[in-house]
Enzyme design. Sequence first.
Site, PDB file in Angstrom:
ATOM      1  N   ASP A  76     -36.011  22.781  15.682  1.00  0.00           N
ATOM      2  CA  ASP A  76     -36.125  22.572  16.984  1.00  0.00           C
ATOM      3  C   ASP A  76     -37.503  22.365  17.647  1.00  0.00           C
ATOM      4  O   ASP A  76     -37.659  21.739  18.672  1.00  0.00           O
ATOM      5  CB  ASP A  76     -35.347  23.579  17.997  1.00  0.00           C
ATOM      6  CG  ASP A  76     -35.793  24.807  17.909  1.00  0.00           C
ATOM      7  OD1 ASP A  76     -36.688  25.088  17.057  1.00  0.00           O
ATOM      8  OD2 ASP A  76     -35.457  26.148  18.213  1.00  0.00           O
ATOM      9  N   HIS A  77     -38.504  22.746  16.885  1.00  0.00           N
ATOM     10  CA  HIS A  77     -39.919  22.869  17.600  1.00  0.00           C
ATOM     11  C   HIS A  77     -40.470  21.529  17.241  1.00  0.00           C
ATOM     12  O   HIS A  77     -41.050  20.738  17.748  1.00  0.00           O
ATOM     13  CB  HIS A  77     -40.692  24.125  17.139  1.00  0.00           C
ATOM     14  CG  HIS A  77     -40.290  25.233  17.976  1.00  0.00           C
ATOM     15  ND1 HIS A  77     -39.185  25.851  17.910  1.00  0.00           N
ATOM     16  CD2 HIS A  77     -41.262  25.957  18.929  1.00  0.00           C
ATOM     17  CE1 HIS A  77     -39.406  26.968  18.696  1.00  0.00           C
ATOM     18  NE2 HIS A  77     -40.390  27.021  19.247  1.00  0.00           N
ATOM     19  N   ASP A 131     -39.200  34.209  17.236  1.00  0.00           N
ATOM     20  CA  ASP A 131     -39.544  33.372  18.266  1.00  0.00           C
ATOM     21  C   ASP A 131     -39.503  34.308  19.535  1.00  0.00           C
ATOM     22  O   ASP A 131     -38.485  35.223  19.489  1.00  0.00           O
ATOM     23  CB  ASP A 131     -38.583  32.428  18.617  1.00  0.00           C
ATOM     24  CG  ASP A 131     -39.077  31.490  19.572  1.00  0.00           C
ATOM     25  OD1 ASP A 131     -39.753  30.317  19.267  1.00  0.00           O
ATOM     26  OD2 ASP A 131     -38.882  31.608  20.758  1.00  0.00           O
ATOM     27  N   ARG A 391     -43.030  28.841  30.307  1.00  0.00           N
ATOM     28  CA  ARG A 391     -44.560  29.150  29.939  1.00  0.00           C
ATOM     29  C   ARG A 391     -45.429  27.902  30.832  1.00  0.00           C
ATOM     30  O   ARG A 391     -45.199  26.730  30.354  1.00  0.00           O
ATOM     31  CB  ARG A 391     -44.979  29.271  28.488  1.00  0.00           C
ATOM     32  CG  ARG A 391     -44.586  30.499  28.128  1.00  0.00           C
ATOM     33  CD  ARG A 391     -44.913  31.069  26.625  1.00  0.00           C
ATOM     34  NE  ARG A 391     -44.375  32.322  26.331  1.00  0.00           N
ATOM     35  CZ  ARG A 391     -44.124  32.611  25.223  1.00  0.00           C
ATOM     36  NH1 ARG A 391     -44.053  31.547  24.232  1.00  0.00           N
ATOM     37  NH2 ARG A 391     -43.442  33.756  25.027  1.00  0.00           N
ATOM     38  N   SER A 545     -46.390  33.853  22.545  1.00  0.00           N
ATOM     39  CA  SER A 545     -45.676  33.631  21.388  1.00  0.00           C
ATOM     40  C   SER A 545     -45.491  34.704  20.267  1.00  0.00           C
ATOM     41  O   SER A 545     -46.378  35.606  20.129  1.00  0.00           O
ATOM     42  CB  SER A 545     -45.851  32.267  20.868  1.00  0.00           C
ATOM     43  OG  SER A 545     -46.767  32.432  19.901  1.00  0.00           O
ATOM     44  N   ARG A 547     -45.768  33.688  17.292  1.00  0.00           N
ATOM     45  CA  ARG A 547     -46.531  32.984  16.030  1.00  0.00           C
ATOM     46  C   ARG A 547     -47.390  33.903  15.262  1.00  0.00           C
ATOM     47  O   ARG A 547     -48.435  34.228  15.987  1.00  0.00           O
ATOM     48  CB  ARG A 547     -46.969  31.612  16.458  1.00  0.00           C
ATOM     49  CG  ARG A 547     -48.280  31.698  17.147  1.00  0.00           C
ATOM     50  CD  ARG A 547     -48.617  30.330  17.712  1.00  0.00           C
ATOM     51  NE  ARG A 547     -47.751  29.750  18.835  1.00  0.00           N
ATOM     52  CZ  ARG A 547     -48.215  29.287  19.971  1.00  0.00           C
ATOM     53  NH1 ARG A 547     -49.230  28.966  20.207  1.00  0.00           N
ATOM     54  NH2 ARG A 547     -47.198  29.017  20.978  1.00  0.00           N
TER      55      ARG A 547
HETATM   56  C1  MIC Z   1     -43.396  29.186  22.421  1.00  0.00           C
HETATM   57  O1  MIC Z   1     -42.758  29.047  23.252  1.00  0.00           O
HETATM   58  O2  MIC Z   1     -44.776  29.541  22.394  1.00  0.00           O
HETATM   59  C2  MIC Z   1     -42.829  28.974  20.893  1.00  0.00           C
HETATM   60  C3  MIC Z   1     -43.369  27.897  20.447  1.00  0.00           C
HETATM   61  O3  MIC Z   1     -41.532  29.047  20.883  1.00  0.00           O
HETATM   62  C4  MIC Z   1     -43.202  30.535  20.038  1.00  0.00           C
HETATM   63  C5  MIC Z   1     -43.095  30.356  18.626  1.00  0.00           C
HETATM   64  C6  MIC Z   1     -43.993  29.489  17.919  1.00  0.00           C
HETATM   65  O4  MIC Z   1     -45.233  29.534  18.229  1.00  0.00           O
HETATM   66  O5  MIC Z   1     -43.716  28.752  16.927  1.00  0.00           O
HETATM   67  C7  MIC Z   1     -42.733  31.728  20.456  1.00  0.00           C
HETATM   68  O6  MIC Z   1     -42.299  31.792  21.709  1.00  0.00           O
HETATM   69  O7  MIC Z   1     -42.731  32.629  19.733  1.00  0.00           O
HETATM   70 FE1  SF4 Z   2     -39.021  26.195  22.393  1.00  0.00          FE
HETATM   71 FE2  SF4 Z   2     -40.547  28.379  22.839  1.00  0.00          FE
HETATM   72 FE3  SF4 Z   2     -40.203  26.313  24.526  1.00  0.00          FE
HETATM   73 FE4  SF4 Z   2     -38.034  27.914  24.398  1.00  0.00          FE
HETATM   74  S1  SF4 Z   2     -40.081  28.541  24.844  1.00  0.00           S
HETATM   75  S2  SF4 Z   2     -37.933  25.581  24.441  1.00  0.00           S
HETATM   76  S3  SF4 Z   2     -38.465  28.372  21.876  1.00  0.00           S
HETATM   77  S4  SF4 Z   2     -41.170  26.086  22.736  1.00  0.00           S
END
Ligand code: MIC
Ligand code: SF4
Length: 654
Positions: A76-77, A131, A391, A545, A547
Site C-alpha cells: 500500500d505504501h 506500522d 501527520r 513511524s 520504520r
Molecule cells: C508513516 O505513516 O509514517 C508510515 C509510512 O506508515 C510508517 C511506516 C514506514 O515508514 O514505512 C509508520 O507509520 O510506521
Molecule cells: Fe499509510 Fe502511514 Fe499514511 Fe497511514 S499514515 S496512510 S499507513 S503512510
Amino acid sequence: MTIGAAARRWITLGLNLVQKILGEHLVAGELKPGAEIAIRIDQTLTQDATGTMAYLQFEAMGIPRVRTECSVSYVDHNTLQTGFENADDHLFLQDAAARFGVWFSRPGNGICHQVHLERFAVPGRTLLGSDSHTPTCGGLGMIAMGAGGLDVACAMAGEPYALTMPAVVRVHLTGELGPWVSAKDVILELLRRETVRGGVGRIYEYDGPGVATLSVPERATITNMGAELGATTSVFPSDDRTREFLAFQKRAEAYRAIEADHDAMYDDRIDIDLSALEPLVACPHSPDAVQSIRELEGTRVVQALVGSCTNSSYRDMATVALMLRGRKVHPNLSAGVSPGSRQVFEMMARDGYLADLISAGVRILESACGPCIGMGQAPPSGGVSVRSFNRNFPGRSGTRDAQVYLASPEVCAAAMVCGELVHPERLGERPSVAVPASAIVDDGLIIPPPADGTSVAIRRGPNIKPLPAFEPIPDCLTLRVALKVADNITTDHISPAGSRFLPLRSNIPAISEYVFSPVDPEFASRCKEWGGGLILGGSNYGQGSSREHAALGPRYLGIRVVVAKSFARIHWSNLVNFGILPLVVEASTYDALEQGDEVEVCGVHSAVRSGGSVTLRLARTGAEFEARHHLTPAQAQILLAGGRLNAARGASGA
Ligand code: MIC
Ligand code: SF4
C-alpha cells in the site's frame, strides 16, 4: 471470560478492557503499569515499506511457516512505480507470503489498516503490525500495536511480544457529535490537550455513553491517531456498533462482546463532551498544533486531499462526494481523494459518489497511502495543503516548505469548494449519508497462503540487498557527537519519507546515505569520516513511524549510542533491536554536550547487565555525566549480542 493465571494473581477489582484482553494473552509479568510483560500475539500485519525487511528477518530465523493465527502482508505504501525497485519488492513480498504462510493483499486492494479493519480484525484479539498506525484496529476492540519489522518477524515466529505495561487512561465520552463535527475532531481535541508526548507509556481506553454514538470507522479514526499522541495503543469496547460493523462486512461470526467491568480501575481519566466539540485543524508542522477552524478561516489553500488510513471509510468519502455534488473544485486549488480500500472505492463507484467527485474536478488517486507518505501530489512551493491525514511533519508531503494542515474530511471538502479554510457550515446543511446494510465483499485481491509453501521460490530484485551483519557493542567507546538535535525529532527527520527514498527500503547501504538528510545533508559523510559516533537528541526522540530504517541506517553508518532526554516507544525498541544503546540524560547533560565533542562511554557491558547507569566523560572538559539505559534483562542480552537477530542466532546456536 477466562483471565490468564498471571493476571488473576493480583487483580482483585473489576477489570478494564485493556486488562481483560492483555490478561487473556499474558505470557509473563504482571499487569501493573511500569512492569515488564510479555503477551501472545494472535495476528500480525506488515506493509511493503517495512515488510521486505521483516520477511528478510523472518527468513534469517530459519522458521518455515508463521505461527500466528493470521498474518497479512499488504502492499500500500510503495505503489508509485517510478523505477523497478517497488515492483520488485511487490514480487518478493508476494512470494515470501506464499512461502511463509501469510495472506497477501495485492497493490490496489487498499491501505493495510483500513483493509485489516474491514476483513481481518477480531474483537478481543492482539495484533502487532510493522506500522505505527496499527492501533487503528483498536476501534474494533483489539489490542493492536505498532512495532519495528524485526519485532513483528519475531511475533510471526511465535515469540511473545515484550513491552512495559502502560498506564491505562479512561477517556470518558459523553454527548454526541454536532452536525459538522467528526471523529477527527475528537482526536484533534485530545492532541490539543495532551500533545504529541502526552500518550507515551499510556493506553487510551474509551468508554461512556458517547461511545455508542460512534460507528466502528469513526472509532478507528480516533484510535488511528492515538499514534500521534505517542500512545502504545487505544481501544474501544466491542458492542452493538461493533456487531453492526462486522455484519456489514459479512463477518458476523467474528463478533464477541467485550467491555470494561463497571467497577474497573484506571490510572488516569480524561472527559470529553462530544456535543461541545467544534471542527478543529492541526497547523504546520505538528499534529498537536491544534486550533479551531474559526481561528483559521480565510487561510488560502492550494491543495485539499481526503484519504489515508485515518479517514477512508465509505461514510467519509460519501460525505465529501455529497458536499461536492453539483459544485466545482475552486479554480485555485487542486483536490484529490485516495479511498482507503478497494471495497470503499467500488462502493463509491456503484453508488454514484465517484461520479460526483469526477464531475466536481477532484483528482482520483489509487487506493493506497499515496500523498500521505509523499508518494505523489507534493504541493507547490510554500503552498498550503489541507489533508484528512494524520501527520504533517515538515517535508513529509514531498515539498520542504509546504504548509500542511490536518482536518476532518468535511473541512477538507469545504476547502475544495471555497479555496480556503472555512467552517463547513458555509456549504449549508450537512448531507446525510445512507450507509448500506452490507458492504460489497470481494476478497479477490487477497491471496490466501498455500497449505504448504516450502517449494515456493522467492524472487529478489537487484535492489533487495541482504541484511547487514552488526558486531556487538564494545565495553568502552570513544565517540564524537555526530549530530545534536532538538526535541520531538521524528523518524521522518531521521529516515525521510517520500517517493525518492522509499524505493530504497530494501537496500540498507543505499538508504543510509540519506539518514538525517532533511536536517543535515552532511550527516552520512561526517559519520563515514569520523567512523560513526553518537547522536544527541532532545525529548520524544524518534516519534512518529515504526520504520526501523531510522535505527538500521544510523547503525550502518557506525552510530553506536543515542543519548536523549527521552525516547518514543517504537524507535527506542528499534534502536535496541539493532544494537544501538539508547541512553537517557538530564536536560543539563544535553545542554553541556555539543556537536563534534568527543565523549568516552566506558563500562557499558557491566552497566547494561546490572541495570546500572553509564558514565559519559566529555573529553573537552573532563566533566562526567550520568546516563541511564532502562533496558530490561532480555533487552540487555539483545544489546550485548549486537541486536535481536544476533541474539536469536546465539540462543539457537546458529
Ligand atoms: C508513516 O505513516 O509514517 C508510515 C509510512 O506508515 C510508517 C511506516 C514506514 O515508514 O514505512 C509508520 O507509520 O510506521
Ligand atoms: Fe499509510 Fe502511514 Fe499514511 Fe497511514 S499514515 S496512510 S499507513 S503512510
